[in-house]
Design a protein around this motif. Structure first.
Motif, PDB file in Angstrom:
ATOM      1  N   UNK A 315     -34.815 -42.921 -36.145  1.00  0.00           N
ATOM      2  CA  UNK A 315     -35.917 -43.526 -36.326  1.00  0.00           C
ATOM      3  C   UNK A 315     -36.041 -45.128 -35.541  1.00  0.00           C
ATOM      4  N   UNK A 316     -34.938 -45.786 -35.622  1.00  0.00           N
ATOM      5  CA  UNK A 316     -34.869 -46.961 -35.084  1.00  0.00           C
ATOM      6  C   UNK A 316     -35.099 -46.995 -33.528  1.00  0.00           C
ATOM      7  N   UNK A 317     -34.550 -46.334 -32.672  1.00  0.00           N
ATOM      8  CA  UNK A 317     -34.497 -46.155 -31.337  1.00  0.00           C
ATOM      9  C   UNK A 317     -36.288 -45.614 -30.887  1.00  0.00           C
ATOM     10  N   UNK A 318     -36.662 -44.585 -31.849  1.00  0.00           N
ATOM     11  CA  UNK A 318     -38.007 -44.204 -31.782  1.00  0.00           C
ATOM     12  C   UNK A 318     -38.918 -45.462 -31.610  1.00  0.00           C
ATOM     13  N   UNK A 319     -38.907 -46.265 -32.652  1.00  0.00           N
ATOM     14  CA  UNK A 319     -39.613 -47.178 -32.579  1.00  0.00           C
ATOM     15  C   UNK A 319     -39.582 -48.304 -31.722  1.00  0.00           C
ATOM     16  N   UNK A 320     -38.370 -48.253 -31.197  1.00  0.00           N
ATOM     17  CA  UNK A 320     -37.805 -49.435 -29.906  1.00  0.00           C
ATOM     18  C   UNK A 320     -38.458 -48.722 -28.678  1.00  0.00           C
ATOM     19  N   UNK A 321     -38.544 -47.555 -28.603  1.00  0.00           N
ATOM     20  CA  UNK A 321     -39.024 -47.022 -27.279  1.00  0.00           C
ATOM     21  C   UNK A 321     -40.821 -46.824 -27.228  1.00  0.00           C
ATOM     22  N   UNK A 322     -41.073 -46.288 -28.297  1.00  0.00           N
ATOM     23  CA  UNK A 322     -42.454 -45.701 -28.323  1.00  0.00           C
ATOM     24  C   UNK A 322     -43.498 -46.521 -29.107  1.00  0.00           C
ATOM     25  N   UNK A 323     -43.189 -47.873 -29.593  1.00  0.00           N
ATOM     26  CA  UNK A 323     -44.180 -48.549 -30.221  1.00  0.00           C
ATOM     27  C   UNK A 323     -44.084 -49.859 -29.903  1.00  0.00           C
ATOM     28  N   UNK A 324     -45.108 -50.619 -30.008  1.00  0.00           N
ATOM     29  CA  UNK A 324     -45.358 -51.944 -29.640  1.00  0.00           C
ATOM     30  C   UNK A 324     -45.900 -52.483 -30.988  1.00  0.00           C
ATOM     31  N   UNK A 325     -44.932 -53.448 -31.502  1.00  0.00           N
ATOM     32  CA  UNK A 325     -45.263 -54.181 -32.729  1.00  0.00           C
ATOM     33  C   UNK A 325     -45.648 -53.103 -33.842  1.00  0.00           C
ATOM     34  N   UNK A 326     -44.971 -51.839 -34.150  1.00  0.00           N
ATOM     35  CA  UNK A 326     -45.137 -50.960 -35.064  1.00  0.00           C
ATOM     36  C   UNK A 326     -46.410 -50.228 -34.584  1.00  0.00           C
ATOM     37  N   UNK A 327     -47.013 -50.217 -33.317  1.00  0.00           N
ATOM     38  CA  UNK A 327     -48.287 -49.621 -33.114  1.00  0.00           C
ATOM     39  C   UNK A 327     -48.163 -48.924 -31.937  1.00  0.00           C
ATOM     40  N   UNK A 328     -48.559 -47.600 -32.020  1.00  0.00           N
ATOM     41  CA  UNK A 328     -48.400 -46.504 -30.983  1.00  0.00           C
ATOM     42  C   UNK A 328     -49.722 -46.464 -30.047  1.00  0.00           C
ATOM     43  N   UNK A 329     -49.683 -47.034 -28.859  1.00  0.00           N
ATOM     44  CA  UNK A 329     -50.954 -47.065 -28.115  1.00  0.00           C
ATOM     45  C   UNK A 329     -51.051 -45.595 -27.297  1.00  0.00           C
ATOM     46  N   UNK A 330     -52.126 -45.641 -26.806  1.00  0.00           N
ATOM     47  CA  UNK A 330     -52.279 -44.204 -25.846  1.00  0.00           C
ATOM     48  C   UNK A 330     -51.244 -44.159 -24.877  1.00  0.00           C
ATOM     49  N   UNK A 331     -51.029 -45.433 -24.357  1.00  0.00           N
ATOM     50  CA  UNK A 331     -49.819 -45.381 -23.050  1.00  0.00           C
ATOM     51  C   UNK A 331     -48.488 -44.881 -23.886  1.00  0.00           C
ATOM     52  N   UNK A 332     -48.417 -45.168 -25.001  1.00  0.00           N
ATOM     53  CA  UNK A 332     -47.091 -44.692 -25.729  1.00  0.00           C
ATOM     54  C   UNK A 332     -46.958 -43.218 -26.227  1.00  0.00           C
ATOM     55  N   UNK A 333     -48.205 -42.821 -26.372  1.00  0.00           N
ATOM     56  CA  UNK A 333     -48.726 -41.410 -26.464  1.00  0.00           C
ATOM     57  C   UNK A 333     -48.138 -40.547 -25.423  1.00  0.00           C
ATOM     58  N   UNK A 334     -48.460 -41.080 -24.191  1.00  0.00           N
ATOM     59  CA  UNK A 334     -48.186 -40.253 -23.091  1.00  0.00           C
ATOM     60  C   UNK A 334     -46.714 -40.606 -22.586  1.00  0.00           C
ATOM     61  N   UNK A 335     -46.082 -41.623 -23.046  1.00  0.00           N
ATOM     62  CA  UNK A 335     -44.738 -41.831 -22.713  1.00  0.00           C
ATOM     63  C   UNK A 335     -43.692 -40.756 -23.407  1.00  0.00           C
ATOM     64  N   UNK A 336     -44.306 -40.583 -24.854  1.00  0.00           N
ATOM     65  CA  UNK A 336     -43.415 -39.777 -25.515  1.00  0.00           C
ATOM     66  C   UNK A 336     -43.688 -38.481 -24.990  1.00  0.00           C
ATOM     67  N   UNK A 337     -44.782 -38.088 -24.533  1.00  0.00           N
ATOM     68  CA  UNK A 337     -45.082 -36.502 -23.866  1.00  0.00           C
ATOM     69  C   UNK A 337     -44.305 -36.485 -22.638  1.00  0.00           C
ATOM     70  N   UNK A 338     -44.050 -37.507 -21.925  1.00  0.00           N
ATOM     71  CA  UNK A 338     -43.337 -37.328 -20.432  1.00  0.00           C
ATOM     72  C   UNK A 338     -41.846 -37.133 -20.638  1.00  0.00           C
ATOM     73  N   UNK A 339     -41.319 -38.060 -21.655  1.00  0.00           N
ATOM     74  CA  UNK A 339     -39.992 -37.873 -21.856  1.00  0.00           C
ATOM     75  C   UNK A 339     -39.682 -36.891 -22.558  1.00  0.00           C
ATOM     76  N   UNK A 340     -40.446 -36.293 -23.362  1.00  0.00           N
ATOM     77  CA  UNK A 340     -40.351 -35.028 -24.048  1.00  0.00           C
ATOM     78  C   UNK A 340     -39.980 -33.878 -23.084  1.00  0.00           C
ATOM     79  N   UNK A 341     -41.172 -33.764 -21.910  1.00  0.00           N
ATOM     80  CA  UNK A 341     -41.179 -32.843 -21.295  1.00  0.00           C
ATOM     81  C   UNK A 341     -39.927 -32.927 -20.167  1.00  0.00           C
ATOM     82  N   UNK A 342     -39.637 -33.771 -19.844  1.00  0.00           N
ATOM     83  CA  UNK A 342     -38.289 -33.926 -19.152  1.00  0.00           C
ATOM     84  C   UNK A 342     -37.194 -33.405 -19.877  1.00  0.00           C
ATOM     85  N   UNK A 343     -36.845 -33.668 -20.956  1.00  0.00           N
ATOM     86  CA  UNK A 343     -35.679 -32.982 -21.722  1.00  0.00           C
ATOM     87  C   UNK A 343     -36.375 -31.728 -21.858  1.00  0.00           C
TER      88      UNK A 343
END
Length: 410
Positions: A315-343
């Motif tokens: 949970x700590x690293x998910x918040x560090x990588x994919x949120x900005x001040x505990x806010x998930x922006x549309x850019x962060x949504x795309x980032x999660x999807x891109x990183x997930x699809x590479x895995x």
């Protein structure tokens, strides 16, 4: 009692004698060695592991120093000269006591006041410009609809004489040709490369000759995170069907994940635990993307319940990588999807069916296919020989080649 009192008196006399013989020396650091610094951190303090770099002045003044430290979200800067220098009417020294030599060495220590700059606040300027543009467009529309003839003529003249970003982009080649090779301005290729680095994709190697070398998986998930994956409980449960996996995974209704986990556990020989760890981490990413609402990001207890009590580091690293001040922006949504699809590509020999993942994530197949193309995949339509039906197949192509960035309107 008298004996002990005598020993105490003796030890005290030795201690006082030793303290009287302490030698004090003042040491001036050489030009090639930096002295220690005394720093004041108003407000937020950086983590203890934050590296700081000291820079010398180019004007030849050996006493001037600029110190810079940086984390992923905050930049810290401090200087002992100029406007940022703290007011000091005395000189500070740092002393180091050597017990073996019974000496105290003193060395000058410049005082710095550290300032912090939050990187995400730089986005506020773009937001203000966007709002100003929207206001200007609305004002122009009202003027053309209800203004006087003179006002309408002025608005049309302003619109005709305005220089847009698209016009500059189309003329950029001519501008570079006229400026000449002596200019230090960026080339067209450099501008395109800078735009590509802003895409929400993991660290990659454009010269990779094998698909497994194209992306740096450690930039997506670290070994420290993978080692805490609860795969032992998963193996001991001995699931026989995909339904048996539902309560064992944070996102148990993914056909892509469940089929591969079941196949790995039921395979003969030693269980491939590293593969299971990556599959389970993908399941955590799916749960984080699909089940955690943006409003729940600040509720740690609720997130733990929804994601089947993951290890704290996850949970700590998910918040560090994919949120900005505990806010998930549309850019962060795309980032999660891109990183997930590479895995997902890494556990599927870099070939997968985007339609299956689209169904798992409740997204449109065109959305998944578009993201895969942006990751460097070639998406083909394949016809099944047995059933005659068609399906999609995405394959990672190396060396990586990303789609050209559109020059048209957004």
């Amino acid at each position: 009692m008298g004996k002990r009192k005598h020993s105490e008196t003796t030890s005290e006399s030795k201690s006082s004698k030793s303290s009287r013989n302490v030698k004090i020396a003042i040491e001036t650091p050489s030009k090639n060695v930096d002295s220690p610094y005394l720093a004041a951190f108003p407000g937020t303090q950086p983590p203890a592991s934050t590296p700081f770099t000291s820079y010398r002045s180019i004007d030849g003044n050996e006493k001037k120093r600029l110190v810079i430290g940086e984390t992923e979200k905050v930049k810290f800067t401090g200087s002992n000269s100029g406007e940022d220098a703290p007011e000091s009417y005395c000189q500070y020294l740092v002393g180091v006591y050597s017990k073996s030599k019974n000496t105290v060495t003193l060395t000058p220590a410049p005082v710095l006041r550290i300032h912090r700059n939050v990187k995400s606040l730089a986005l506020s300027d773009d937001t203000i410009r966007k709002k100003n543009t929207q206001f200007s467009e609305a004002k122009t529309s009202l003027g053309l609809a209800f203004g006087t003839a003179k006002a309408k003529k002025q608005l049309k003249d302003d619109e005709r004489n305005a220089v847009t970003g698209e016009q500059l982009e189309n003329a950029i080649d001519d501008m570079h040709r006229e400026i000449g090779e002596s200019s230090n301005g960026p080339t067209r290729d450099e501008i395109k490369q800078a735009m590509k680095t802003d895409l929400p994709i993991p660290a990659h190697n454009l010269e990779a000759e094998q698909p497994q070398d194209a992306y740096d998986l450690s930039s997506i998930v670290t070994d420290e995170e993978l080692v805490v994956m609860p795969v032992k409980e998963l193996i001991q449960a001995k699931p026989q069907t995909t339904k048996d996996l539902y309560p064992l995974l944070p996102y148990g209704h993914s056909k892509f994940i469940n089929d591969r986990i079941l196949q790995t556990i039921q395979a003969s020989g030693k269980t491939d635990r590293p593969r299971l760890r990556v599959l389970m981490y993908i399941s955590y990413l799916m749960a984080y993307l699909c089940r955690i609402n943006p409003k729940d990001l600040k509720n740690r207890r609720k997130m733990e319940t929804i994601m089947n009590n993951p290890p704290n580091i996850i949970l700590d690293q998910l918040a560090e990588r994919y949120t900005t001040h505990e806010v998930r922006t549309p850019f962060m949504n795309d980032k999660i999807l891109c990183y997930m699809l590479v895995l997902c590509l890494s556990v599927a020999d870099y070939q997968l069916n985007p339609d299956i993942l689209a169904k798992d994530l409740s997204l449109k197949p065109t959305k998944i296919a578009t993201v895969l193309r942006n990751l460097g995949c070639k998406v083909d339509t394949v016809k099944s020989k047995a059933h005659g039906s068609t399906t999609k197949k995405a394959s990672l192509v190396v060396p990586l080649k990303f789609p050209e960035i559109s020059r048209g309107r957004r």
